[in-house]
Motif scaffolding. Structure first.
Motif, PDB file in Angstrom:
ATOM      1  N   VAL A  69       0.836  -1.192   0.000  1.00 54.31           N
ATOM      2  CA  VAL A  69       0.000   0.000   0.000  1.00 54.31           C
ATOM      3  C   VAL A  69       0.872   1.243   0.000  1.00 54.31           C
ATOM      4  CG1 VAL A  69      -1.541   1.331   1.503  1.00 54.31           C
ATOM      5  CG2 VAL A  69      -1.964  -1.104   1.136  1.00 54.31           C
ATOM      6  N   LEU A  70       0.475   2.253  -0.772  1.00 53.94           N
ATOM      7  CA  LEU A  70       1.176   3.544  -0.734  1.00 53.94           C
ATOM      8  C   LEU A  70       0.185   4.674  -0.876  1.00 53.94           C
ATOM      9  CD1 LEU A  70       4.312   5.022  -2.017  1.00 53.94           C
ATOM     10  CD2 LEU A  70       2.202   5.922  -3.022  1.00 53.94           C
ATOM     11  N   SER A  71       0.370   5.727  -0.086  1.00 51.29           N
ATOM     12  CA  SER A  71      -0.366   6.962  -0.330  1.00 51.29           C
ATOM     13  C   SER A  71       0.423   8.134   0.236  1.00 51.29           C
ATOM     14  CB  SER A  71      -1.770   6.907   0.295  1.00 51.29           C
ATOM     15  OG  SER A  71      -2.602   7.879  -0.305  1.00 51.29           O
TER      16      SER A  71
ATOM     17  N   LEU B 161     -11.393  11.431   6.109  1.00 55.00           N
ATOM     18  CA  LEU B 161     -12.320  10.331   5.797  1.00 55.00           C
ATOM     19  C   LEU B 161     -12.001   9.686   4.451  1.00 55.00           C
ATOM     20  CD1 LEU B 161     -15.724  11.905   6.964  1.00 55.00           C
ATOM     21  CD2 LEU B 161     -14.166  10.442   8.260  1.00 55.00           C
ATOM     22  N   GLY B 162     -11.472  10.486   3.527  1.00 55.70           N
ATOM     23  CA  GLY B 162     -11.204   9.968   2.184  1.00 55.70           C
ATOM     24  C   GLY B 162      -9.901   9.197   2.093  1.00 55.70           C
ATOM     25  N   ALA B 163      -8.906   9.563   2.930  1.00 54.98           N
ATOM     26  CA  ALA B 163      -7.591   8.950   2.733  1.00 54.98           C
ATOM     27  C   ALA B 163      -6.855   8.576   4.023  1.00 54.98           C
ATOM     28  CB  ALA B 163      -6.718   9.874   1.892  1.00 54.98           C
ATOM     29  N   LEU B 164      -6.805   9.484   5.002  1.00 56.90           N
ATOM     30  CA  LEU B 164      -5.959   9.191   6.174  1.00 56.90           C
ATOM     31  C   LEU B 164      -6.479   7.984   6.961  1.00 56.90           C
ATOM     32  CD1 LEU B 164      -5.304  12.879   7.346  1.00 56.90           C
ATOM     33  CD2 LEU B 164      -3.557  11.297   6.494  1.00 56.90           C
ATOM     34  N   LEU B 165      -7.780   7.989   7.294  1.00 59.06           N
ATOM     35  CA  LEU B 165      -8.312   6.858   8.069  1.00 59.06           C
ATOM     36  C   LEU B 165      -8.316   5.556   7.264  1.00 59.06           C
ATOM     37  CD1 LEU B 165     -11.254   8.444  10.136  1.00 59.06           C
ATOM     38  CD2 LEU B 165      -8.992   7.767  10.960  1.00 59.06           C
ATOM     39  N   PRO B 166      -8.768   5.585   5.987  1.00 53.46           N
ATOM     40  CA  PRO B 166      -8.687   4.350   5.201  1.00 53.46           C
ATOM     41  C   PRO B 166      -7.245   3.832   5.094  1.00 53.46           C
ATOM     42  CG  PRO B 166     -10.104   5.937   4.094  1.00 53.46           C
ATOM     43  CD  PRO B 166      -9.479   6.654   5.252  1.00 53.46           C
ATOM     44  N   SER B 167      -6.267   4.726   5.038  1.00 50.11           N
ATOM     45  CA  SER B 167      -4.864   4.301   4.994  1.00 50.11           C
ATOM     46  C   SER B 167      -4.477   3.626   6.301  1.00 50.11           C
ATOM     47  CB  SER B 167      -3.939   5.499   4.757  1.00 50.11           C
ATOM     48  OG  SER B 167      -4.157   6.036   3.477  1.00 50.11           O
ATOM     49  N   ALA B 168      -4.822   4.271   7.415  1.00 50.04           N
ATOM     50  CA  ALA B 168      -4.465   3.728   8.729  1.00 50.04           C
ATOM     51  C   ALA B 168      -5.071   2.333   8.934  1.00 50.04           C
ATOM     52  CB  ALA B 168      -4.929   4.677   9.831  1.00 50.04           C
ATOM     53  N   ARG B 169      -6.271   2.133   8.395  1.00 53.57           N
ATOM     54  CA  ARG B 169      -6.940   0.835   8.571  1.00 53.57           C
ATOM     55  C   ARG B 169      -6.224  -0.299   7.867  1.00 53.57           C
ATOM     56  NH1 ARG B 169     -11.842   3.632   7.210  1.00 53.57           N
ATOM     57  NH2 ARG B 169     -12.481   4.646   9.134  1.00 53.57           N
ATOM     58  N   LEU B 170      -5.363   0.024   6.907  1.00 55.74           N
ATOM     59  CA  LEU B 170      -4.662  -1.023   6.159  1.00 55.74           C
ATOM     60  C   LEU B 170      -3.387  -1.496   6.856  1.00 55.74           C
ATOM     61  CD1 LEU B 170      -5.223   0.546   2.633  1.00 55.74           C
ATOM     62  CD2 LEU B 170      -6.231  -1.585   3.484  1.00 55.74           C
TER      63      LEU B 170
ATOM     64  N   ALA C 244      -3.936  10.398  13.244  1.00 56.47           N
ATOM     65  CA  ALA C 244      -5.070   9.705  12.617  1.00 56.47           C
ATOM     66  C   ALA C 244      -4.865   8.188  12.611  1.00 56.47           C
ATOM     67  CB  ALA C 244      -5.272  10.210  11.186  1.00 56.47           C
ATOM     68  N   GLY C 245      -3.715   7.734  13.094  1.00 59.64           N
ATOM     69  CA  GLY C 245      -3.517   6.286  13.220  1.00 59.64           C
ATOM     70  C   GLY C 245      -2.433   5.718  12.316  1.00 59.64           C
ATOM     71  N   ILE C 246      -1.794   6.581  11.516  1.00 56.21           N
ATOM     72  CA  ILE C 246      -0.707   6.109  10.651  1.00 56.21           C
ATOM     73  C   ILE C 246       0.552   6.014  11.513  1.00 56.21           C
ATOM     74  CG2 ILE C 246       0.638   6.639   8.568  1.00 56.21           C
ATOM     75  CD1 ILE C 246      -1.870   7.696   7.310  1.00 56.21           C
TER      76      ILE C 246
END
Ligand code: TYM
Length: 323
Positions: free
Chosen positions: A4-6, A20-29, A68-70
């Motif tokens: 995964v990369l962002s 909601l669009g990127a930081l949290l979905p990234s952290a969930r991975l 944000a969890g990253i």
């Protein structure tokens, strides 16, 4: 396993859309994938910018990403400009891409329209973004819908390069969150919530919570009274439902606020419940910038190690001689 990369650009104050669009979905991975995340400070140079403010915003965004969890202990987190391979591969990809396809990018067309002196790097921006992704052989790129076209172009460039010079790059795909791929401006639900537009309908992650509540309570709703998800006919209400759903992790079908007022109140409560702990975590991180800088330095070292083999392979495939 997926790679995964962002990256996130420090060009304005980060918004609820970014979260909601990127930081949290990234952290969930993080638990299931090999993750590389970064602050795309080079991308912040594509429009008029202030150097002192860029320094501040790069650190601020890194702190907010961690809050944000990253978690940098579970991924590589770095500043793009600290890894020279990004600019190097970007040039190689510029020599693969066509002028016309860069010019056709929606974001270039929109942003260049608003500026009198368009920086050349705004046009070549997607080549740098493609380099970000391809350097780490990423398979999955968690982003908001506004970045989908850039990820598609990245695939095209990677496929073209592989066909012409040999198989160097992995073809990535964009992954979007189900509800919050395009969070809209609360006061203008026809427009994307954006950090570069100063609107009363933009929620910034560091807004005081009373400001957050006021902005949500003043959100534009639609005519009628029924709370129903219909982004065409009811863009304002649908945006609030999407935010509430993404924030609470509840499917829209299971949300049933009785009135527009109740919807706004529930949404404000949910967004504040999400932002309060994030802001507290950010406050502790920003109180100790030296530690944050060390974290980013370590991240850059690891990113440089990982990026090296891809640039070398790409240069060699294109006919450049090794040093
Ligand atoms: P940026 O900094 O504009 O935005 C960071 C991320 O937030 C998402 N986003 C949104 N999602 C939902 N609703 C919104 N209103 C909203 N606004 C922003 C963006 O889609 C993005 O995922 N070019 C990128 C940064 C970048 C990048 C990369 C991303 C550079 N290199 C490589 C992925 C892979 C950008 O400027 O995002």
């Amino acid at each position: 396993p997926s790679r995964v990369l962002s990256l996130f650009t420090p060009s304005g104050r980060p918004t609820l859309g970014n979260l909601l669009g990127a930081l949290l979905p990234s952290a969930r991975l993080l638990p299931t994938a090999d993750c590389v995340f970064g602050i795309s400070d080079l991308h912040a140079l594509t429009s008029e910018h202030d150097p002192a403010r860029l320094r501040e915003r790069s650190l601020e965004l890194a702190g907010l990403a961690i809050a944000a969890g990253i978690d940098p202990a579970r991924c590589v987190l770095f500043l793009q400009s600290n890894v020279p391979a990004h600019a190097e591969l970007s040039y190689l990809l510029e020599s693969t891409a066509h002028y016309g396809e860069m010019q056709r990018m929606i974001q270039f067309r929109e942003k260049s329209e608003r500026q009198s002196a368009v920086r050349l790097s705004l046009l070549t921006y997607p080549a740098l973004m493609a380099a970000d992704i391809l350097l780490y052989q990423a398979t999955d790129v968690p982003v908001g819908a506004d970045q989908a076209q850039h990820v598609e172009l990245t695939r095209d460039l990677a496929a073209r390069f592989n066909r012409r010079y040999g198989p160097v790059f992995t073809l990535p795909r964009a992954v979007h969150p189900p509800m919050a791929a395009r969070v809209m401006d609360l006061s203008d639900p026809g427009a994307k919530m954006s950090k570069s537009v100063d609107s009363p309908g933009t929620i910034f992650l560091l807004d005081p919570v009373d400001v957050v509540r006021r902005k949500i309570m003043r959100a534009v709703t639609d005519s009628g009274t029924s709370v129903a998800y219909d982004s065409e006919a009811k863009p304002g209400v649908s945006n609030l439902l999407a935010i509430l759903s993404a924030t609470t992790g509840t499917p829209v079908a299971e949300l049933s606020p009785g009135s527009y007022g109740a919807l706004k109140k529930e949404t404000a409560d949910a967004v504040i419940a999400l932002l309060e702990p994030l802001q507290r975590h950010y406050a502790t991180l920003s109180a100790d910038p030296a530690t944050l800088e060390t974290v980013l330095r370590t991240g850059a070292e690891r990113a440089r190690e990982r990026a090296a083999s891809t640039v070398t392979a790409a240069k060699e495939a294109m006919g450049l001689l090794a040093a």
